[in-house]
Write an enzyme that holds these catalytic residues in place. Structure first.
Site, PDB file in Angstrom:
ATOM      1  N   ASP A  79      47.062 -35.964  28.329  1.00 16.72           N
ATOM      2  CA  ASP A  79      46.296 -35.281  29.358  1.00 16.72           C
ATOM      3  C   ASP A  79      44.810 -35.306  29.007  1.00 16.72           C
ATOM      4  O   ASP A  79      44.431 -35.122  27.849  1.00 16.72           O
ATOM      5  CB  ASP A  79      46.782 -33.835  29.475  1.00 16.72           C
ATOM      6  CG  ASP A  79      45.957 -33.032  30.467  1.00 16.72           C
ATOM      7  OD1 ASP A  79      45.935 -33.412  31.649  1.00 16.72           O
ATOM      8  OD2 ASP A  79      45.318 -32.040  30.047  1.00 16.72           O
TER       9      ASP A  79
ATOM     10  N   HIS B  22      40.336 -39.051  28.192  1.00 11.44           N
ATOM     11  CA  HIS B  22      38.951 -39.476  27.975  1.00 11.44           C
ATOM     12  C   HIS B  22      38.106 -38.391  27.334  1.00 11.44           C
ATOM     13  O   HIS B  22      37.039 -38.676  26.804  1.00 11.44           O
ATOM     14  CB  HIS B  22      38.332 -39.901  29.310  1.00 11.44           C
ATOM     15  CG  HIS B  22      38.473 -38.869  30.382  1.00 11.44           C
ATOM     16  ND1 HIS B  22      39.650 -38.674  31.057  1.00 11.44           N
ATOM     17  CD2 HIS B  22      37.600 -37.960  30.885  1.00 11.44           C
ATOM     18  CE1 HIS B  22      39.497 -37.694  31.931  1.00 11.44           C
ATOM     19  NE2 HIS B  22      38.264 -37.243  31.844  1.00 11.44           N
TER      20      HIS B  22
ATOM     21  N   ASP C 286      48.680 -34.969  41.139  1.00 13.40           N
ATOM     22  CA  ASP C 286      47.452 -34.203  41.360  1.00 13.40           C
ATOM     23  C   ASP C 286      46.556 -34.843  42.405  1.00 13.40           C
ATOM     24  O   ASP C 286      45.348 -34.624  42.413  1.00 13.40           O
ATOM     25  CB  ASP C 286      46.693 -34.021  40.038  1.00 13.40           C
ATOM     26  CG  ASP C 286      46.453 -35.344  39.314  1.00 13.40           C
ATOM     27  OD1 ASP C 286      46.850 -36.400  39.852  1.00 13.40           O
ATOM     28  OD2 ASP C 286      45.900 -35.310  38.213  1.00 13.40           O
TER      29      ASP C 286
END
Length: 1591
Positions: A607, A610, A729
């Site tokens: 999750d 980055h 999402d």
């Protein structure tokens, strides 16, 4: 850890039947690691049925790092151990005592991130450098090469790092087929896709992932129903959002306790282990009974704001206590909360209804913030600063200023000096109010040094220091204002989005609990006296366009102060530091978390990857892979850069990156996404068939059996894709496009050759994005019911794709036309496939069929499997308080579509025609089968070449491999020339080299859009050309019969059985197999130096085949065609221009003698020896019919080659006694070749050698036959006069005049406009240094032979001092030896000039050797030019040179003359230097007109080989290589780097004649020149011999 009672003292272990067992204490064997098993495999015996070992070859750049295209390497799962072969060109910088290092456990044992294995790189400069790495298990590994720094002895260079990631082995249940034998989809009740107990390996492309949110599934006691639904829909993996206990927000991603599962899923009966054992049990059921692997989100960046352990471990978060620059951000955050709590009391709106409300609030907030005096975090306190200076002066505690003199400087200048000196503590640190300050003693010292006129006046100095501080504060105040401005703007924008925008969350009333904007800090209060700086922890979030490698909670980022973070108010950002020692508890806790997950799940989704610190991600994944070595890792990255994506992919070992079909804005973009991430390989791909080579694999551990292997080159990888139709999402398709588009998107995604993903709500047609936090309803189990949306289609699609992936349907085609996208997947070995036709529905409302042309499939039969569209009765969101429901819809079957067959001029075809009713969102699936497919065609095309080619000699191979246009037209009477491909142009060669050049890239990257591939699809002209040109030449080359028949058999079979779209593949397969075989046949006929040499040696050696061929118009025999050596291509191919005496004998040693073609060398020697006339051999042979004698150096090159032949060829000395018939009479009279006086007498080669020497000793003086414009229209009359003589005082030969050019630098002026017609650009009359060297070499050799009675002559007769005397070879040799240095050397120190014959006034550069000795009157300066000719003399006669002088001159040449592909022909410091050659230059510039500067600066290839040989000799005698020759070898091999690159990539596959400045392309140059390749081979052979002698 699994629960066990075994650790309790006194307990006995019980079996299932409860019989006690007495514990036995025994030493535990260390379990074998996968690396141990891999090592064991390679050392075990080879089984009879063992398949060849796969070898993947990774070529490194010269510096040992990966090429940019190969910076990321993805390798397949190690179902069976295989080899990663790292290869490097010999002699490259990284091979200098190179060590290959990797953290893959090559020698067995367990992986350790910082535990590196080493492999010493071979040091042989003549052999390929290869290191074979046994690969046995999954993971992310790095490597680099460490090597010596040649410029800094003793220093080591660590090369650029590279990475290779190895896919994990995923095991899943085998399922029954989804289709009946008559292609009907089978339902679950019919046993379709039934899960069995048998297991199989599942490639990553086989993953079909469905996301489930556990809190919508109910307790785990009912999860098996969800498993059954997902399994029936064909999914192979469930992606679970985090299953741990959630924080107060109820978001799955806000985890309250990482080591405890969600209590509600267990109906509040977790157990002591936090539900771990029960969760692992249910996951095991999903895997074993339903064929569903488990993938879970791993959240490493943050924890829930109500996490209990934060009170005990506040250091786990970012607070002003541990990150002081957050102090003003916390104060600002608190001010916003307090401001929000007082709105009503201050008459401000608490509900926002308009932009005016926002403006009122922001204006009030600005005033509120101004009252906080936040500037105090930035600026120095002027009052305190002045007091500090005053006190220091009054107390006499002044620290003297030690910086630059500042006396009298301006206040601005002084402020700059203060800042630069670093004496300001806390400068721009923002750690506390007035935390920016100076030491009073230090400040006083600077002030006194600056204001010397103030003496010790404390008050005045304090005021002066105050003025300096005021200037310093100007920028700090500006910084505060800018930060405040940005913060206010950020707050305003956030307020607008969250409280006013229709797409925002529309938050309600502004209160303390729900402030104006989200709180940036979580305030933990473990006690009344809690320090807010310690227990106020920064919340996590994200920033637009941020650098993912920079932590925005750390300085210099001011993201929290500037309110740039889009914050997640329920999540505290975790503070790991640089290593576990920085925050031991947190690292340990989170490691336990990932290790626990790795025990139960087969995969992780990282999750917020980055924003995960790389060091943290690496550490945690390493720990997880210890628990589960085959852990699958995927992530969604938002770095904004593919290069930055690769940083995370490589280092974390991410197996798949999430890609989203929903990001496409139209069908064209969607097709691009499908092509880029899901194509696999294009139909008719070539790389697997054409680039594979078979060989024997030596045991990688030094012992064990030799095995058969198949080697494939690695071309670099793109990160593997996990392509979602919709993620959990993102907005629904009803919002993004249309609800109907779900079916067409689902179909296209499932046909992608990559991992795929979806969500249950996509299948069930949920109308809206579900809110992970607020949504409380549970999933409705719809299975395959009518209410299941597109689930019935998904079941077929997912299961069919799984069968395709497991069946290696890895080739694909994507076609987009209007709103339609067609995907075709094919199994290349059987040519069976499936076609999906999808009518996309990017727009709402339309039911129109749209337009697409009939889909024509050549030589293919197609059968309908399934078709459907979606009928939706209402787009309103279904209302249900308990269950999540999809739109009311029905999957409408499309009636069977019959696919008609047709026939046209190109052959049979089938045609898929879209039915009249096919509304947007519809799909159809067809099974396809190529008709009449020849399943043996691949093996047939790749077979038989060795037998067809093995009788060919090197001249035959010249026809097969090469032949420039002029050569081919000459040899075939104009019938054939080079092939011309429309849109691409003419090839360089008619032979296979011409075809393989474009095919290399086509095959490497499967570039089927290349013009050559289009041409092959359009027709079979190429097939006919290749075979017909060989048939045409069978009369002259009878051995070409077999290759011609071989080509015909394969091409005929391809024409008969392959549709046009497959022609490029099979054409490439035939050409690549023929090329590899022909090349191998040529190499096998070469010397051991070549056959065992590296690629560069072999590429150069093939130039001997390239240049040596037979044409009609040029020959070594005037009466018939014979093979001859071309000087260069394409300009010197035929007739008089092909064969040049000088070029032949400069080229002969390298191209013929080093390669072992002694017979070819012998024939050229005998042919040219027969033409001896005037003591010279012709420069232009012209088939021995009209030879021209105008070169003074040619006979010496021939004599040198005879010497080399004698020394290198078997029984080479016998050539001296071979007899040749002489072309011209003894009196040198010119006669035609067929005149009776021609060939009337014979001489032995020894006699010819003697004649050359004797004629020079006597002096040579003649006028060229047929002198005048008919012979040479550029030359002046004087130029036809040839005069050569020996100066017996020195033994040096002189010759030439100002109007001819008798050496290789032979450019004659041609411009009347510039007045240079007939004036050579570089006449070099006198004694050119290379002729002197060649003469010396000859005399030394003949003296040795004569002394040994192996040569029938003792010397020459010469008239000296009026007497005819015998001068022995030894005497002449000694005379040259004595005079050479004196005549040619220009000393580095002018004080030594008197010892040498020179004019100091003409010296331009010292420490070199003259290019010529005794230039003609008026051109004496040309003696002193630095040119690349002196190394030739050094190579053939090194004994002439003082070793230190020689090396000094070579170092000067290395600095000033050496260039990327050759040597500058003139010193750049010379007034005549003109480095750009343009033969069409028609200016009035005498230096360059008509290319007169041909040898006055342009960079020629062939002198480089002599330079390298000379440098090698002298540097290993007296230079850096004296004690260690590898120092010299590495230095010189750097000079080969550009040449290696050129010969590999240039279509002519050779080294050019010349280039312009710094290696720039020269349009007038031959693209490949015989002598350019030859002299490099000479050098490489010298290196090879050094290695052989050492061994």
């Amino acid at each position: 850890m699994a629960r066990s009672n075994a650790g309790k003292a006194g307990l006995s272990l019980q079996t299932d039947n409860s019989q006690p067992i007495t514990p036995v204490t025994a030493p535990l064997a260390t379990p074998k690691t996968p690396a141990d098993e891999g090592k064991e495999f390679f050392m075990s015996d080879v089984g009879v049925s063992d398949e060849p070992i796969r070898v993947y070859e990774l070529r490194l750049d010269p510096d040992g790092g990966p090429n940019r295209d190969r910076s990321y390497i993805r390798l397949p799962p190690a179902y069976v151990p295989y080899i990663l072969r790292v290869s490097l060109d010999a002699g490259t910088p990284a091979s200098r005592n190179g060590l290959f290092k990797t953290n893959f456990p090559l020698d067995g044992g367990a992986f350790g991130r910082d535990k590196f294995c080493e492999r010493k790189l071979p040091t042989d400069f003549s052999k390929p450098i290869r290191v074979d790495l046994p690969i046995s298990h999954a993971g992310a590994f790095k490597y680099w090469v460490e090597y010596d720094d040649g410029a800094a002895p003793g220093e080591r260079i660590r090369g650029r790092e590279g990475y290779f990631n190895i896919d994990p082995i995923l095991r899943t249940s085998v399922r029954k087929p989804i289709l009946s034998p008559d292609l009907k989809p089978l339902s679950p009740t019919d046993g379709g896709a039934k899960v069995t107990f048998e297991k199989t390996n599942l490639p990553l492309d086989g993953l079909a992932i469905v996301t489930l949110v556990s809190k919508w599934m109910g307790p785990i006691s009912g999860w098996h129903k969800h498993f059954a639904e997902a399994s029936d829909r064909g999914y192979t993996m469930i992606h679970w959002t985090p299953l741990q206990e959630r924080g107060h927000s109820d978001s799955p991603y806000s985890i309250r306790d990482q080591l405890k599962y969600d209590p509600s899923a267990f109906e509040d009966n977790l157990g002591a282990d936090g539900g771990k054992a029960d969760m692992e049990r249910i996951l095991k059921i999903a895997q074993d009974e339903y064929g569903l692997l488990g993938l879970t989100d791993v959240v490493l960046n943050h924890t829930a704001d109500d996490t209990p352990w934060l009170k005990d471990h506040p250091e786990a978060g970012y607070s002003p206590k541990n990150t002081p620059h957050l102090a003003p951000a916390l104060e600002l955050d608190t001010a916003i909360i307090e401001f929000s709590a007082t709105l009503a009391a201050n008459g401000l709106p608490t509900q926002i209804a308009s932009s005016d409300d926002i403006d009122k609030l922001i204006t009030a907030l600005e005033k509120h913030l101004e009252s906080l005096d936040m500037w105090q975090y930035y600026a120095l306190d002027v009052t305190a600063e002045k007091k500090s200076v005053r006190t220091a002066i009054e107390d006499g505690k002044v620290t003297a200023w030690k910086g630059d003199d500042v006396a009298g400087n301006s206040v601005v200048s002084l402020a700059q000096s203060v800042i630069a000196s670093g004496i300001i503590d806390g400068y721009r640190a923002l750690g506390s109010r007035f935390g920016t300050k100076t030491n009073g003693a230090t400040a006083a010292g600077l002030t006194k040094a600056a204001f010397v006129n103030l003496g010790d006046d404390a008050e005045a100095l304090a005021e002066a220091w105050g003025r300096i501080v005021d200037v310093i504060n100007v920028d700090l105040y500006a910084e505060w204002k800018e930060d405040t401005k940005i913060a206010i703007e950020s707050i305003k924008n956030r307020v607008r989005y969250t409280r006013l925008d229709k797409n925002g969350p529309n938050l309600g009333e502004i209160t303390r609990e729900l402030p104006l904007v989200e709180a940036y800090f979580t305030r933990i209060s473990p006690g009344v006296e809690s320090d807010p700086f310690t227990y106020s922890l920064a919340n996590n979030g994200w920033i637009w366009n941020a650098d993912p490698l920079q932590n925005f909670a750390l300085p210099p980022s001011k993201a929290y102060l500037r309110r740039e973070v889009i914050v997640w108010g329920d999540c505290v950002k975790l503070r790991y530091g640089d290593s576990p020692s920085d925050n031991p508890w947190l690292w340990s806790h989170m490691q336990s978390y990932v290790e626990s997950l790795a025990q139960g799940f087969q995969g992780f989704r990282i999750d917020n990857c980055h924003s995960t610190p790389l060091n943290v991600g690496i550490h945690m994944l390493d720990a997880a892979r210890v628990v589960n070595p085959n852990l699958y890792v995927c992530a969604e990255l938002f770095t904004g850069s593919e290069d930055m994506d690769l940083v995370f992919v490589r280092q974390l070992g991410i197996n798949s990156l999430v890609r989203e079909a929903g990001n496409a804005w139209d069908p064209k973009e969607f097709s691009r996404i499908l092509y880029r991430y899901g194509l696999g390989k294009p139909i008719g791909s070539m790389d697997g068939a054409c680039l594979l080579s078979k060989e024997e694999l030596q045991p990688p551990f030094g012992s064990g059996p030799t095995r058969q292997c198949e080697v494939s080159p690695l071309n670099g990888s793109m990160p593997h894709a996990l392509l979602y139709d919709l993620t959990h999402d993102n907005e629904s398709y009803l919002d993004k496009r249309s609800a109907e588009d779900a079916l067409s998107t689902a179909g296209l995604v499932t046909f992608a050759s990559c991992a795929i993903g979806s969500v249950k709500g996509f299948d069930d047609l949920y109308p809206k994005l579900l809110h992970l936090v607020a949504e409380k309803r549970q999933y409705e189990l719809t299975n395959q019911e009518v209410t299941s949306g597109i689930a019935r289609a998904k079941r077929l699609l997912n299961n069919l794709r799984r069968e395709m992936i497991l069946g290696d349907y890895y080739e694909g085609h994507v076609h987009q036309e209007n709103d339609y996208i067609v995907m075709h997947r094919v199994q290349p070995s059987t040519q069976k496939g499936y076609v999906l036709v999808a009518h996309t529905a990017f727009s709402k409302g339309s039911k129109d069929r749209g337009f697409i042309n009939p889909i024509k499939l050549r030589r293919t039969k197609a059968n309908f499997i399934f078709g459907a569209s979606v009928g939706i009765s209402s787009y309103d969101t279904p209302k249900d308080d308990k269950l999540l429901k999809g739109l009311p819809s029905q999957l409408l079957d499309i009636a069977k579509v019959v696919v008609p067959q047709g026939l046209d001029e190109e052959g049979p075809y089938c045609e898929i025609i879209v039915p009249e009713y096919f509304p947007p969102g519809s799909i159809m699936i067809f099974e396809t089968q190529l008709q009449g497919y020849d399943q043996d065609l691949d093996s047939f095309c790749a077979s038989g070449a060795q037998e067809a080619f093995d009788e060919l000699d090197l001249v035959d191979l010249n026809v097969i491999l090469y032949r420039a246009d002029g050569e081919e037209r000459d040899a075939t009477g104009g019938e054939f020339g080079v092939y011309n491909v429309p849109g691409l142009g003419k090839f360089t060669y008619c032979g296979l080299e011409g075809w393989i050049h474009p095919l290399r890239r086509i095959m490497q990257f499967n570039d089927l859009g290349h013009p050559l591939c289009a041409h092959l699809r359009d027709g079979t002209w190429s097939f006919d050309y290749i075979q017909s040109r060989l048939v045409k030449q069978v009369y002259n080359f009878p051995r070409l019969t077999k290759p011609a028949e071989w080509f015909k058999a394969r091409f005929d079979r391809i024409k008969a059985s392959v549709p046009p779209f497959m022609r490029p593949k099979y054409f490439a397969l035939v050409i690549s197999e023929a090329y590899k075989t022909a090349r191998r046949c040529a190499i096998e006929q070469c010397s051991e130096f070549v056959s065992t040499g590296h690629d560069f040696t072999q590429a150069l050696a093939l130039c001997s085949v390239q240049m040596h061929g037979m044409v009609h118009s040029a020959s070594l025999d005037p009466s018939k065609p014979t093979p001859s050596l071309a000087a260069g291509l394409p300009h010197f191919t035929t007739s008089w221009a092909r064969c040049w005496g000088r070029d032949v004998f400069i080229s002969l040693r390298g191209l013929f003698l080093t390669t072992g073609n002694f017979e070819g060398a012998r024939k050229h020697i005998l042919a040219f020896a027969s033409t001896l006339k005037h003591g010279l051999i012709p420069n232009l042979l012209d088939s021995v019919r009209n030879p021209r004698y105008n070169s003074r150096d040619s006979p010496w090159w021939m004599v040198q080659n005879i010497q080399d032949y004698v020394n290198k060829a078997p029984d080479g000395i016998s050539i001296l006694f071979e007899s040749v018939k002489r072309r011209f009479p003894k009196d040198d009279t010119w006669v035609p070749w067929n005149d009776p006086k021609a060939y009337a007498y014979s001489s032995t080669i020894a006699e010819i050698l003697q004649e050359i020497l004797q004629r020079h000793a006597d002096g040579i003086s003649f006028r060229e036959h047929n002198a005048g414009p008919n012979l040479d229209m550029q030359m002046r009359d004087e130029g036809f006069n040839i005069d050569i003589k020996v100066d017996w005082s020195t033994g040096i030969i002189f010759g030439g005049n100002a109007f001819n050019c008798g050496t290789w630098m032979d450019k004659m002026g041609e411009s009347e406009k510039a007045g240079t017609k007939g004036l050579p650009g570089s006449p070099r009359d006198g004694a050119p240094i290379e002729i002197t060297g060649l003469l010396k070499s000859t005399l030394r050799w003949l003296a040795e032979l004569s002394t040994a009675n192996k040569f029938p002559f003792k010397g020459v007769e010469a008239k000296i001092s009026g007497k005819r005397v015998l001068v022995t070879y030894e005497e002449w040799n000694n005379l040259l030896q004595e005079s050479f240095e004196k005549c040619y050397y220009i000393p580095a120190d002018r004080s030594a000039d008197s010892a040498y014959n020179l004019d100091p006034k003409l010296v331009n550069r010292r420490g070199i050797y003259k290019d010529v000795y005794g230039s003609g009157a008026g051109r004496e300066w040309s003696d002193y030019q630095l040119r690349p000719n002196f190394p030739i003399a050094m190579v053939v006669a090194p004994e002439l040179f003082n070793e230190e002088h020689a090396l000094g001159a070579l170092r000067i040449a290395d600095e000033w003359l050496r260039s990327p592909l050759g040597m500058k022909t003139l010193d750049p410091g010379d007034m005549q230097y003109r480095p750009t050659y343009d033969n069409s230059n028609d200016s009035d510039d005498a230096a360059t007109a008509k290319g007169r500067n041909y040898h006055n600066g342009p960079e020629w290839g062939w002198p480089l080989g002599y330079f390298l040989q000379a440098y090698l000799h002298f540097d290993t005698q007296v230079g850096s290589g004296k004690d260690d020759p590898t120092n010299t070898l590495h230095h010189l091999h750097k000079a080969l780097l550009s040449l290696r690159e050129h010969i590999i990539n240039d279509p002519w596959a050779g080294i050019p004649e010349l280039t312009n400045k710094d290696g720039a392309y020269c349009a007038d140059s031959c693209n490949t020149q015989a002598w350019s390749s030859s002299t490099l081979l000479d050098f490489l052979e010298a290196v090879h011999m050094m290695g052989s002698n050492e061994h």
